[in-house]
Write a protein that holds these residues in place. Structure first.
Motif, PDB file in Angstrom:
ATOM      1  N   ASN A  87       0.854  -1.220   0.023  1.00  0.00           N
ATOM      2  CA  ASN A  87      -0.095   0.061  -0.154  1.00  0.00           C
ATOM      3  C   ASN A  87       0.689   1.178   0.063  1.00  0.00           C
ATOM      4  N   HIS A  89       2.057   4.954  -0.233  1.00  0.00           N
ATOM      5  CA  HIS A  89       1.306   6.231   0.133  1.00  0.00           C
ATOM      6  C   HIS A  89       2.229   7.169   0.748  1.00  0.00           C
ATOM      7  N   GLU A 108       7.366   8.428   2.486  1.00  0.00           N
ATOM      8  CA  GLU A 108       6.284   7.503   1.602  1.00  0.00           C
ATOM      9  C   GLU A 108       6.598   6.198   2.381  1.00  0.00           C
ATOM     10  N   ASP A 203       5.509   9.421  -7.135  1.00  0.00           N
ATOM     11  CA  ASP A 203       6.306   8.382  -7.022  1.00  0.00           C
ATOM     12  C   ASP A 203       6.090   7.520  -8.603  1.00  0.00           C
ATOM     13  N   ASN A 206       5.448   3.564  -8.399  1.00  0.00           N
ATOM     14  CA  ASN A 206       4.174   3.083  -7.983  1.00  0.00           C
ATOM     15  C   ASN A 206       2.925   4.001  -8.639  1.00  0.00           C
ATOM     16  N   ILE A 208       1.961   6.986  -8.325  1.00  0.00           N
ATOM     17  CA  ILE A 208       1.251   7.878  -7.201  1.00  0.00           C
ATOM     18  C   ILE A 208       1.563   9.345  -7.403  1.00  0.00           C
ATOM     19  N   VAL A 210       0.686  13.291  -5.678  1.00  0.00           N
ATOM     20  CA  VAL A 210      -0.129  14.041  -4.568  1.00  0.00           C
ATOM     21  C   VAL A 210       0.280  15.664  -5.043  1.00  0.00           C
TER      22      VAL A 210
END
Length: 219
Positions: A87, A89, A108, A203, A206, A208, A210
């Motif tokens: 997971n 994040h 992270e 990232d 992965n 991701i 933000v």
């Protein structure tokens, strides 16, 4: 519920009767309601059927319990070996201004122990240039010009044993920012104000991203 005791399970026969008593073996002993007590249940009675069902239920529960214990014993080592992966994040993203630079501190989690991840950050550098004359006088409004430049930074990091990446990336203004404005002869191009906006962190390993709202002013 109470069970008949082993004495009351066999019916009494009149003295001298030649009828045979029911065999004490044609039944079953089961645990009573109290610790250490047993009860005799003749075959074919309601209590006997209930006791058989109870024994079957106890066997099923014991079998399920053993299966669950075996399952947990198998999955626990697998979870421990993942190092927090599964997971990915960002736990926090903390930008701060250092000189003219924007330093982006971040953590992270969930990327997996020892995993390599490529993290990048980007932001818009807004700045105002002006022309200053030889007397260090502030230029007229017509001599002030605002500019924007998209800046980015990227680096590959290795996660720690807990599957976390704790690091920072630094965004720097364009090295030639003063060349954005050409001043008349006798005047000097000067940076009057600057700030960072539209910050994001990604990232790439992965997938991701933000977005971080806010404005960080260069003093």
């Amino acid at each position: 519920m109470s069970f008949p005791s082993s004495h009351s399970a066999l019916p009494l026969l009149p003295r001298g009767s030649h009828a045979k008593r029911p065999s004490a073996r044609r039944g079953m002993l089961v645990a009573g309601m109290h610790w250490g007590h047993t009860a005799y249940l003749p075959l074919g009675t309601h209590h006997h059927h209930f006791a058989r069902k109870l024994c079957v239920m106890r066997k099923i529960i014991a079998t399920l319990g053993a299966a669950l214990l075996a399952l947990f014993a198998w999955t626990a080592p697998a979870q421990a070996s993942t190092g927090g992966s599964g997971n990915p994040h960002f736990v926090y993203i903390t930008p701060s201004v250092s000189g003219s630079n924007l330093v982006v501190n971040f953590k992270e989690a969930g990327v997996g122990a020892g995993a390599s991840v490529t993290v990048s950050t980007a932001a818009t550098y807004d700045f105002v240039l002006g022309c200053i004359n030889g007397g260090s006088n502030h230029p007229k409004a017509s001599n002030k010009t605002a500019f924007s430049s998209s800046q980015s930074a990227s680096q590959t990091f290795t996660a720690n044993a807990g599957g976390n990446v704790v690091a920072n990336l630094t965004l720097t203004p364009p090295a030639n920012q003063l060349s954005y404005l050409t001043c008349p002869s006798g005047q000097t191009t000067t940076l009057l104000s600057a700030s960072w906006t539209d910050l994001s962190i990604t990232d790439a390993t992965n997938s991701i991203t933000v977005n971080v709202p806010g404005t960080w002013t260069v003093s």
